[in-house]
Enzyme design. Structure first.
Site, PDB file in Angstrom:
ATOM      1  N   LYS A 108       0.851  -1.184   0.000  1.00 21.04           N
ATOM      2  CA  LYS A 108       0.000   0.000   0.000  1.00 21.04           C
ATOM      3  C   LYS A 108       0.890   1.238   0.000  1.00 21.04           C
ATOM      4  CE  LYS A 108      -4.264   0.858   2.277  1.00 21.04           C
ATOM      5  NZ  LYS A 108      -5.209   0.806   1.177  1.00 21.04           N
TER       6      LYS A 108
HETATM    7  N1  PMP Z   1      -7.117  -3.365  -2.774  1.00 25.40           N
HETATM    8  C1  PMP Z   1      -6.785  -2.074  -2.718  1.00 25.40           C
HETATM    9  C2  PMP Z   1      -6.166  -1.442  -3.908  1.00 25.40           C
HETATM   10  C3  PMP Z   1      -7.035  -1.337  -1.547  1.00 25.40           C
HETATM   11  O1  PMP Z   1      -6.697  -0.033  -1.488  1.00 25.40           O
HETATM   12  C4  PMP Z   1      -7.647  -1.955  -0.451  1.00 25.40           C
HETATM   13  C5  PMP Z   1      -7.948  -1.167   0.788  1.00 25.40           C
HETATM   14  N2  PMP Z   1      -6.874  -1.167   1.664  1.00 25.40           N
HETATM   15  C6  PMP Z   1      -7.960  -3.323  -0.548  1.00 25.40           C
HETATM   16  C7  PMP Z   1      -7.686  -3.992  -1.723  1.00 25.40           C
HETATM   17  C8  PMP Z   1      -8.514  -4.056   0.628  1.00 25.40           C
HETATM   18  O2  PMP Z   1      -7.483  -4.231   1.563  1.00 25.40           O
HETATM   19  P1  PMP Z   1      -7.772  -4.385   3.108  1.00 25.40           P
HETATM   20  O3  PMP Z   1      -8.776  -5.467   3.218  1.00 25.40           O
HETATM   21  O4  PMP Z   1      -6.479  -4.789   3.701  1.00 25.40           O
HETATM   22  O5  PMP Z   1      -8.268  -3.077   3.581  1.00 25.40           O
END
Ligand code: PMP
Length: 307
Positions: A157
């Protein structure tokens, strides 16, 4: 906690008035998008008068993984991030659902090749459940492809990755849809701009595998575990575009989004055109897990207050 902005943020380990957390425009974070971040939720359990942070440790581990890949030299530990997150919620007297944003970024005025100084901030803003979770959304398969792992790593991220998300989301909204679904460079389904994707097909729960150009999502992991607990077969595999239209059910998941039914893709109705039974069952299981109603999943929760 204020309905508008909370009193405090954490900045480099210190509780700091919300409006006073600043960085220089010449920082690599601003110049080159060199930041990594996490978005996670805190859930208020009114009965127990307790605030629970959902999967705090896993989010912090991913933050450090993101920093490792971008060669950030962090002058702080994972324990510090965890402790400061809880301290912030206590300082803001948080008693409503919150969305927590932890950002680590290249501060100072260096160029692209510096490893520091790395600063961090943590904020926690009130955030109610999105109304889309009950009515579902309409998606567009984006003409923008998801980032390739050979160019920029979608599994972490980092701030810069969200240029790709922004392009897809703007296109979808401009074309009258609620959200985008991105394909990867191999021509398979990847994920949404801020969420992972699941479908129900041939009575199995299917989601793109971790080499499909997706973030290593914590909600995806939680939903798969909850599904297995409920006896629903789970398959991680490549997913074709046309399976989005052929699916019995489809939904997006993410820490902020939670579990959002997708009822239409590119103008084609998915299943009955309403949130399906597996989606609503998993949605309920997820909501239950986040507030402590599932005993076997309480290890996902970190309590904020000493009771
Ligand atoms: N994909 C992307 C591109 C995201 O930004 C997110 C949000 N964080 C997710 C998937 C879902 O990830 P998570 O379940 O860890 O929030």
């Amino acid at each position: 906690m204020s309905k508008v902005l909370p009193e405090f943020m954490v900045h480099n380990g210190k509780l700091t008035p919300y409006g006073e957390v600043v960085t220089h425009v010449m920082s690599p974070a601003v110049k080159y998008g060199l930041s990594v971040f996490e978005g996670l939720r805190g859930y208020w359990n009114a009965e127990e008068k307790q605030m629970y942070v959902f999967r705090l440790q896993e989010h912090t581990e991913r933050l450090f993984q993101s920093m490792k890949l971008l060669r950030f030299d962090a002058p702080f530990s994972a324990d510090e991030i965890n402790d400061k997150t809880l301290e912030l919620l206590r300082a803001n007297k948080a008693e409503e659902a919150v969305h927590i944003r932890t950002i680590a970024y290249l501060d100072g005025m260096g160029e692209q090749d510096v490893r520091g100084p790395v600063s961090y901030s943590i904020s926690a803003l009130e955030k109610a459940r999105n109304k889309n979770v009950s009515k579902g959304i309409r998606c567009q398969v984006s003409a923008w492809l998801r980032l390739s792992d050979l160019a920029m790593p979608p599994r972490i991220k980092c701030g810069g990755n969200y240029v790709n998300s922004r392009l897809a989301r703007f296109q979808a909204k401009q074309d009258g849809y609620d959200e985008a679904i991105l394909m990867n460079q191999n021509g398979h389904v990847a994920e949404g701009p801020g969420s992972c994707i699941f479908m129900v097909r041939h009575n199995k729960l299917v989601t793109p595998d971790l080499t499909s150009g997706i973030l290593e999502s914590i909600t995806r992991d939680s939903v798969m575990e909850l599904a297995r607990d409920l006896g629903i077969p789970v398959v991680e595999r490549t997913m074709d575009k046309t399976e989005l239209y052929a699916a019995q059910e489809l939904f997006l998941v993410g820490s902020a989004a939670e579990v959002v039914p997708v009822v239409n893709v590119d103008g084609i109705q998915v299943g009955s055109g309403n949130p399906g039974p597996v989606t609503t069952q998993l949605q309920q299981a997820y909501f239950n897990a986040t507030t402590g109603a599932i005993a076997s999943k309480r290890h996902w929760l970190t309590p904020v207050y000493q009771r």
